[in-house]
Design a protein around this motif. Structure first.
Motif, short mmCIF file in Angstrom:
data_model
loop_
_atom_site.label_atom_id
_atom_site.label_comp_id
_atom_site.label_asym_id
_atom_site.label_seq_id
_atom_site.Cartn_x
_atom_site.Cartn_y
_atom_site.Cartn_z
N TYR A 177 64.90 45.95 90.58
CA TYR A 177 64.31 45.74 89.25
C TYR A 177 64.83 46.78 88.26
O TYR A 177 65.25 46.44 87.15
CB TYR A 177 62.78 45.83 89.34
CG TYR A 177 62.09 45.37 88.08
CD1 TYR A 177 61.54 44.10 87.99
CD2 TYR A 177 62.01 46.19 86.95
CE1 TYR A 177 60.92 43.66 86.83
CE2 TYR A 177 61.41 45.77 85.79
CZ TYR A 177 60.86 44.50 85.73
OH TYR A 177 60.27 44.07 84.57
N ALA A 202 58.14 39.40 88.50
CA ALA A 202 58.11 40.79 88.97
C ALA A 202 57.84 41.69 87.77
O ALA A 202 57.95 41.26 86.62
CB ALA A 202 59.43 41.17 89.65
N ALA A 259 56.93 41.31 93.69
CA ALA A 259 55.95 40.72 92.77
C ALA A 259 54.68 41.57 92.80
O ALA A 259 54.47 42.37 93.72
CB ALA A 259 55.65 39.29 93.18
#
Length: 687
Positions: A331, A669, A654
């Motif tokens: 991420y 997410a 998530a």
């Protein structure tokens, strides 16, 4: 029932029973029972949701002379003798004129003795207000706790008593809790075993009730050993005070004495106002019908009885956590904005399209900085890239002018760094300050952070020892928040001090009273989740008050699992549909809805219980924080479940797995979840 002890002065300590009298203007409307002053309070009546209410109240008002006050008591009691309702008698000696302070103790004793004689003459049963909280169904009935040896061939008395259907309390050894086996009956058996131990301890208290350890105890105990003792049981036991009759001292092989004991006890059961308490009745009979005390009691006994030993980290777990870290790092790696160094706070991917939320709070920025530091320590990011990106992020942070103060704005754009709201959020800033504190260990970043802090007027945001949110026209206290204790440590590191609701009102109180006080403060604030409780532990180290609340929360999660088989880890989380953000946690004020969700959106359609249940989840970052701070078989089961449920997630972890489906929001997410997971993994690995 417990006879009224002598009352003396404004605050008395009577053999481990604490009774506090507060002036009327200090008692808030929602104060009741032992909540007013830790565990016990003489003046306050039952809580509003109690099954028994004080319908009438006799209060000796200020300015009444002693001689007149007794007449007033007599008159008011006489007017109530024809009614069957309970009433409260409140006497504040501080306001009874005509006595010097050194004479109040004598006056209290005389007033109490005369009241007791008056009660007996009128056929009334005196009970401390705090004692009413010890009964789930208040009302007069003498309770007999009959203690005997477990059945065995050496002692036949227990078998004889059972044949007569006499309820007996015998020591039991419950099964040890096992994460592989969930049985609600195990919880009840542990509670019963603890209560029997308290009833039969060798330290006999002077008064019944809750002692300064928060333990329910009984003072009136009989331990017959001879035929004369057995014969005198009815008179020694009396007809009013609850009584423990411990038969374990009787000779094991004296059948004649056993038969006499049986006959005597059989006769005692005939009294209509007497109850022989069975094992299964003990929790209802001895524990207050109060969910806050219930949480206190659960933590107290299950801390010592739950065998969840810390698990050492194995090579296999180390490898699995490194893989989890690489998954979370996706991420932060993939979503960096080249100019600002910031990340969108949520990403929702659907097919070839991605929807980015390009607004960040100072909490989000703090999480990102912790995530970058974790990436460096986990060898996911090089030193030069780490420092360069941190410099971009900190350099991007703007300041806004609010009521003459220069402060970081509450929300900024992740693609430009521009302030999107003209306001300052104290809690979110605390997360940023905690990250700054952590990054000051790097010499190359110290001047940058110092210059940034020098441009903010953080000390001016504290008013009357409380943190404030600041807008263009007004300040709003955020003291009554689960964030305040975390904020206190973050701001305090940089010399900006403020108070916390988690600090006990009086450190001279017994520990049990201090803990009940902290629990009530937390209960009044709202649902209690893993953040920032566990973030505080990871970033600053454990603290007595927040650490205690963390143990209470963990205990309730564990008990919920034992009752239902449902793994539970609660915290805040974004969701990919309205209401967009939830706060899930422990509701200390209810036994029926122990787990609840507070929704940011205040619109009516988001207040429906069924709709809120759709958002209840096993929170990803909470699970990893629990395993980092309390590594054991239960927390391992939580992160294993998260890991297995998110194997195919493309954007990192998530926010969680919904209890209703067992699945996450596909393609969704967020920054906080992945940054905190990285932080928790570093803590667990010790890097």
């Amino acid at each position: 029932m417990t006879d009224i002890p002598s009352i003396s002065g404004k605050l008395t300590r009577q053999n481990q029973v604490v009774s506090a009298t507060l002036p009327a203007d200090m008692i808030r409307e929602n104060m009741s029972g032992y909540r007013v002053a830790g565990l016990r309070n003489l003046v306050a009546g039952p809580s509003k949701n109690s099954r028994s209410q004080f319908v009438n109240s006799i209060e000796i008002t200020p300015g009444v002379l002693y001689s007149e006050s007794i007449s007033e008591i007599q008159l008011r009691i006489a007017n109530l003798t024809g009614e069957t309702k309970d009433f409260a008698l409140m006497i504040d000696l501080e306001y009874i004129l005509g006595y010097r302070s050194e004479s109040l103790d004598l006056a209290a004793t005389r007033i109490t003795e005369q009241c007791q004689r008056l009660f007996l003459a009128q056929g009334l049963q005196p009970v401390l207000a705090s004692d009413l909280h010890l009964q789930r169904n208040p009302g007069y009935a003498q309770r007999i706790f009959l203690v005997a040896e477990p059945e065995n061939t050496q002692n036949l008395l227990t078998s004889m008593l059972r044949a007569e259907n006499l309820p007996l309390l015998t020591q039991i050894t419950p099964r040890e809790f096992d994460v592989q086996r969930t049985d609600p009956n195990d919880i009840q058996q542990h509670k019963i075993a603890s209560l029997i131990t308290y009833l039969t301890s060798t330290d006999i208290p002077a008064h019944s009730g809750i002692n300064t350890q928060g333990i329910p105890v009984q003072a009136h105990r009989l331990r017959p050993q001879t035929a004369a003792d057995v014969e005198n049981l009815p008179s020694d036991c009396g007809e009013k005070a609850d009584c423990v009759i411990d038969l374990r001292a009787l000779p094991a092989n004296d059948q004649r004495l056993h038969q006499k004991a049986l006959q005597t006890l059989r006769a005692m059961t005939q009294a209509p106002t007497r109850i022989f308490v069975a094992k299964q009745q003990l929790p209802d009979m001895l524990l207050p019908d109060d969910p806050v005390y219930g949480a206190y009691f659960d933590e107290m006994i299950f801390r010592t009885q739950t065998k969840l030993d810390p698990t050492p980290i194995s090579l296999g777990e180390r490898t699995a956590l490194q893989q989890d870290a690489a998954h979370a790092w996706k991420y932060i790696l993939q979503r960096e904005h080249p100019m600002t160094g910031l990340c969108p706070t949520t990403v929702f991917s659907a097919g070839e399209r991605s929807y980015l939320h390009q607004q960040a709070t100072m909490w989000d920025v703090g999480s990102l900085l912790f995530g970058l530091d974790s990436g460096l320590r986990l060898n996911l990011l090089g030193e030069s890239d780490f420092e360069a990106r941190v410099r971009r992020v900190i350099g991007t942070l703007p300041a806004v002018s609010l009521q003459g103060m220069s402060l970081p704005p509450s929300v900024i754009a992740t693609n430009t760094g521009r302030a999107l709201k003209q306001e300052f959020n104290s809690c979110d800033c605390a997360r940023l300050l905690s990250a700054f504190r952590h990054l000051m260990r790097y010499p190359g970043l110290q001047d940058l952070i110092a210059r940034k802090l020098a441009g903010w007027d953080l000390a001016d945001t504290i008013v009357d020892d409380a943190p404030q949110n600041v807008g263009t026209r007004r300040k709003t206290s955020t003291f009554a928040s689960h964030c305040s204790h975390y904020s206190r440590r973050a701001f305090g590191h940089f010399g900006v001090e403020h108070n916390s609701p988690y600090l006990p009102r009086n450190t001279d109180w017994p520990v049990a009273d201090q803990r009940m006080s902290v629990l009530m403060q937390a209960a009044d604030i709202g649902v209690l989740g893993a953040e920032p409780l566990l973030l505080e532990h990871v970033e600053f180290g454990d603290a007595p008050d927040s650490g205690y609340l963390a143990r209470v929360l963990f205990t309730q999660q564990w008990l919920h699992y034992m009752n239902t088989g449902q793994l539970t880890a609660t915290s805040e989380a974004p969701v990919n549909r309205a209401p967009w953000f939830i706060y899930e946690g422990l509701n200390l004020l209810s036994d029926q809805t122990r787990w609840n969700i507070d929704l940011v959106a205040g619109r009516r359609q988001y207040r429906d219980g069924e709709l809120k249940n759709q958002f209840s989840m096993l929170n990803s970052k909470a699970a990893y924080l629990w395993h980092a701070t309390q590594p054991n078989a239960y927390t391992q089961a939580m992160i294993t479940r998260i890991r297995e449920g998110m194997e195919s997630a493309e954007n990192g972890f998530a926010p969680g797995l919904y209890h209703s489906t067992g699945r996450p929001d596909v393609g969704f997410a967020d920054l906080n979840t992945n940054a905190v997971i990285l932080q928790a993994i570093c803590f667990r690995l010790g890097v």
